[in-house]
Design a protein around this motif. Structure first.
Motif, PDB file in Angstrom:
ATOM      1  N   ILE A 109       8.594  -5.931  -1.385  1.00  0.00           N
ATOM      2  CA  ILE A 109       9.346  -5.498  -2.549  1.00  0.00           C
ATOM      3  C   ILE A 109       9.490  -3.956  -2.484  1.00  0.00           C
ATOM      4  CG2 ILE A 109       9.883  -5.616  -5.040  1.00  0.00           C
ATOM      5  CD1 ILE A 109       9.972  -8.628  -3.925  1.00  0.00           C
ATOM      6  N   HIS A 110      10.930  -3.517  -2.648  1.00  0.00           N
ATOM      7  CA  HIS A 110      11.135  -2.132  -2.733  1.00  0.00           C
ATOM      8  C   HIS A 110      12.136  -1.852  -3.467  1.00  0.00           C
ATOM      9  CE1 HIS A 110      12.419   1.772  -0.661  1.00  0.00           C
ATOM     10  NE2 HIS A 110      11.152   1.952  -1.068  1.00  0.00           N
ATOM     11  N   LEU A 111      13.009  -2.989  -4.157  1.00  0.00           N
ATOM     12  CA  LEU A 111      14.181  -2.732  -4.680  1.00  0.00           C
ATOM     13  C   LEU A 111      13.730  -2.314  -6.318  1.00  0.00           C
ATOM     14  CD1 LEU A 111      14.552  -5.113  -7.312  1.00  0.00           C
ATOM     15  CD2 LEU A 111      14.815  -6.563  -5.279  1.00  0.00           C
ATOM     16  N   ASP A 112      12.588  -2.424  -6.724  1.00  0.00           N
ATOM     17  CA  ASP A 112      12.253  -1.799  -8.004  1.00  0.00           C
ATOM     18  C   ASP A 112      12.453  -0.196  -7.842  1.00  0.00           C
ATOM     19  OD1 ASP A 112       9.877  -1.796  -6.267  1.00  0.00           O
ATOM     20  OD2 ASP A 112       8.533  -1.540  -7.699  1.00  0.00           O
ATOM     21  N   ARG A 113      12.313   0.165  -6.853  1.00  0.00           N
ATOM     22  CA  ARG A 113      12.289   1.723  -6.878  1.00  0.00           C
ATOM     23  C   ARG A 113      13.709   2.350  -6.478  1.00  0.00           C
ATOM     24  NH1 ARG A 113       7.509   2.351  -3.207  1.00  0.00           N
ATOM     25  NH2 ARG A 113       7.922  -0.075  -3.007  1.00  0.00           N
ATOM     26  N   VAL A 114      14.639   1.421  -5.494  1.00  0.00           N
ATOM     27  CA  VAL A 114      15.799   2.062  -5.114  1.00  0.00           C
ATOM     28  C   VAL A 114      16.901   1.247  -5.439  1.00  0.00           C
ATOM     29  CG1 VAL A 114      14.357   3.064  -3.089  1.00  0.00           C
ATOM     30  CG2 VAL A 114      15.368   0.797  -2.928  1.00  0.00           C
ATOM     31  N   GLY A 115      16.742  -0.016  -5.992  1.00  0.00           N
ATOM     32  CA  GLY A 115      17.883  -0.884  -6.296  1.00  0.00           C
ATOM     33  C   GLY A 115      18.281  -1.486  -5.000  1.00  0.00           C
ATOM     34  N   ASN A 116      19.444  -2.168  -5.144  1.00  0.00           N
ATOM     35  CA  ASN A 116      20.269  -3.011  -4.010  1.00  0.00           C
ATOM     36  C   ASN A 116      21.038  -1.688  -3.259  1.00  0.00           C
ATOM     37  OD1 ASN A 116      22.021  -4.257  -2.403  1.00  0.00           O
ATOM     38  ND2 ASN A 116      22.638  -5.769  -3.848  1.00  0.00           N
ATOM     39  N   THR A 117      20.359  -1.407  -2.063  1.00  0.00           N
ATOM     40  CA  THR A 117      21.065  -0.469  -1.165  1.00  0.00           C
ATOM     41  C   THR A 117      22.099  -1.170  -0.081  1.00  0.00           C
ATOM     42  OG1 THR A 117      18.838  -0.234  -0.044  1.00  0.00           O
ATOM     43  CG2 THR A 117      19.368   1.384  -1.656  1.00  0.00           C
TER      44      THR A 117
END
Length: 337
Positions: free
Chosen positions: A277-285
C-alpha cells in the motif's frame, strides 16, 4: 530457450508539492474522513505549473539507471495517458534528455494498466531479440486534467513516475518476469474517459466545452470492474506460472483504492498484510502507481531477494493486466514519502 526479461534497476519520483485531504475538503465541500474511508488516501503530490510528464519520467529513469549500475539501453517504453504533447510521443524526448542516443523509443497509452503493458511489450522485444536492455517508465500528471469541482476525481489522483530497467536473462534467475496476463474491453470505454483533445471531439460539433478536457469517471462501476478483472487476471496468471496463493509473498496492485486492493487479495485468498500500500501517501498515480509502490517497498526493506511478487492493474479502456516477478537483489536508495 527464449530470453526472459530480468529486472535489474528501479527508480521513482513524485513532485514536491503535497496536497492533503484538508486542502481539498475546503474546496469540494467534503472532509478528510469521507476521503480516507472511501479511498484510503490521505494526501497526494501534484506537479507545479512548469513540470510536465516528461520531466518526472526523466528523473525516475535516471534513478532506475543508477540502480541498475548504468550501462546502455536499447529501447525505451513510456506508459502514459498524459503525454507532454498530443504529437510527437514523449518517449523519444525522454531518451534524448537521458543521453541514450538514437534508440527505439515510444509511448503506450493504456491508462492505469500502462506499466504492466509496457513490461509485457519489453518482454516481447527481449524475447524477439530486438533489444537486450529496455528502460520501462510509467509516468502521469493527472492533476492538469481534473475538474477542480469534481470530487469523484479530484480527491483520487496524484502525479508521479516510476521506471524499471530490464535485461535479457534466463527464466530461473532472480528478477525474472515469469509471465503475463493482459485484457481489455473497449465496449466500456465511457466508464473512464477524457472526451476532448482527440479526433473524435473535432468531428463532433457538440464536443467543444472546456470540461471535455477533464477526466470523467463513473467510480462505482469502475470499482466493480476493477475488482473482477484484477482478481480474474491474477488467478489466471497464477495458474499459468504454477504459483498458488500461498506462494505469493507480495501483491503489488494498481494503487487506485485501498478497498479494491483488499478485496482482490480476499478473492485470491492472499493475506491483506501482503498487499503493498502506497496510495495513502501519493494517491492514484495511474501508470506510475505500481513502480512507485515497488520502489517504496524496496527502499524500506520490505521486498527481499527471492520474494514472489504478483503485479496486477486495471485502468480506463477498459484495460487490465498482471505480471509475475521473482524479486532481484537490487539497490534502491530513494525512500519517496
Amino acid at each position: 530457450m527464449s530470453l526472459t526479461p530480468v529486472l535489474i534497476g528501479l527508480g521513482a519520483t513524485v513532485p514536491p508539492r503535497v496536497v492533503d485531504n484538508e486542502e481539498l475538503s475546503q474546496r469540494l465541500g467534503t472532509d478528510d474522513h469521507w476521503i480516507r474511508t472511501r479511498t484510503g488516501i490521505t494526501q497526494r503530490h501534484w506537479a507545479g505549473p512548469k513540470t510536465a510528464t516528461g520531466d518526472l519520467a526523466v528523473t525516475a529513469a535516471q534513478r532506475a539507471l543508477r540502480s541498475a549500475g548504468g550501462g546502455r539501453v536499447d529501447m525505451l517504453i513510456l506508459a502514459t495517458s498524459t503525454p507532454d504533447h498530443p504529437m510527437p510521443a514523449t518517449a523519444p524526448d525522454v531518451a534524448a534528455r537521458l543521453g541514450l542516443g538514437p534508440i527505439a523509443a515510444f509511448d503506450i497509452s493504456v491508462a492505469c494498466a500502462g506499466f504492466v503493458y509496457a513490461l509485457a511489450s519489453a518482454a516481447g522485444a527481449i524475447a524477439a531479440g530486438i533489444a537486450e536492455r529496455v528502460l520501462v517508465i510509467g509516468a502521469d500528471i493527472w492533476s492538469t486534467r481534473l475538474n477542480p469541482q469534481d470530487r469523484n476525481t479530484a480527491v483520487i489522483f496524484g502525479d508521479g513516475a516510476g521506471a524499471a530497467v530490464l535485461r535479457a536473462g534466463e527464466p530461473g534467475e532472480p528478477g525474472a518476469l515469469t509471465g503475463f496476463d493482459l485484457g481489455g474491453d473497449g465496449a466500456l470505454k465511457d466508464l473512464a474517459l477524457v472526451p476532448g483533445g482527440g479526433s473524435r471531439q473535432r468531428s463532433d460539433p457538440d464536443g467543444t466545452g472546456e470540461a471535455d478536457d477533464y477526466l470523467t469517471m463513473r467510480g462505482k462501476e469502475i470499482f466493480t470492474h476493477a475488482v473482477h478483472r484484477m482478481g480474474e487476471s491474477s488467478a489466471q496468471l497464477l495458474k499459468k506460472v504454477g504459483w498458488s496463493a500461498s506462494d505469493v509473498d507480495w501483491v503489488a496492485g494498481h494503487q487506485a483504492n485501498v478497498r479494491i486492493l483488499h478485496t482482490v487479495a480476499d478473492l485470491l485468498e492472499v493475506d491483506r498484510a501482503r498487499v503493498l500500500i502506497h496510495l495513502d501517501r501519493v494517491g492514484n498515480t495511474s501508470a506510475a502507481s505500481i513502480p512507485l509502490a515497488l520502489t517504496d517497498a524496496a527502499a524500506d526493506g520490505r521486498l527481499a531477494s527471492g520474494d514472489r511478487v504478483l503485479m496486477t492493474s486495471f485502468g480506463g479502456g477498459l484495460s487490465w493486466g498482471s505480471a509475475a516477478l521473482t524479486w532481484p537483489p537490487i539497490q534502491v536508495s530513494e525512500v519517496l514519502v
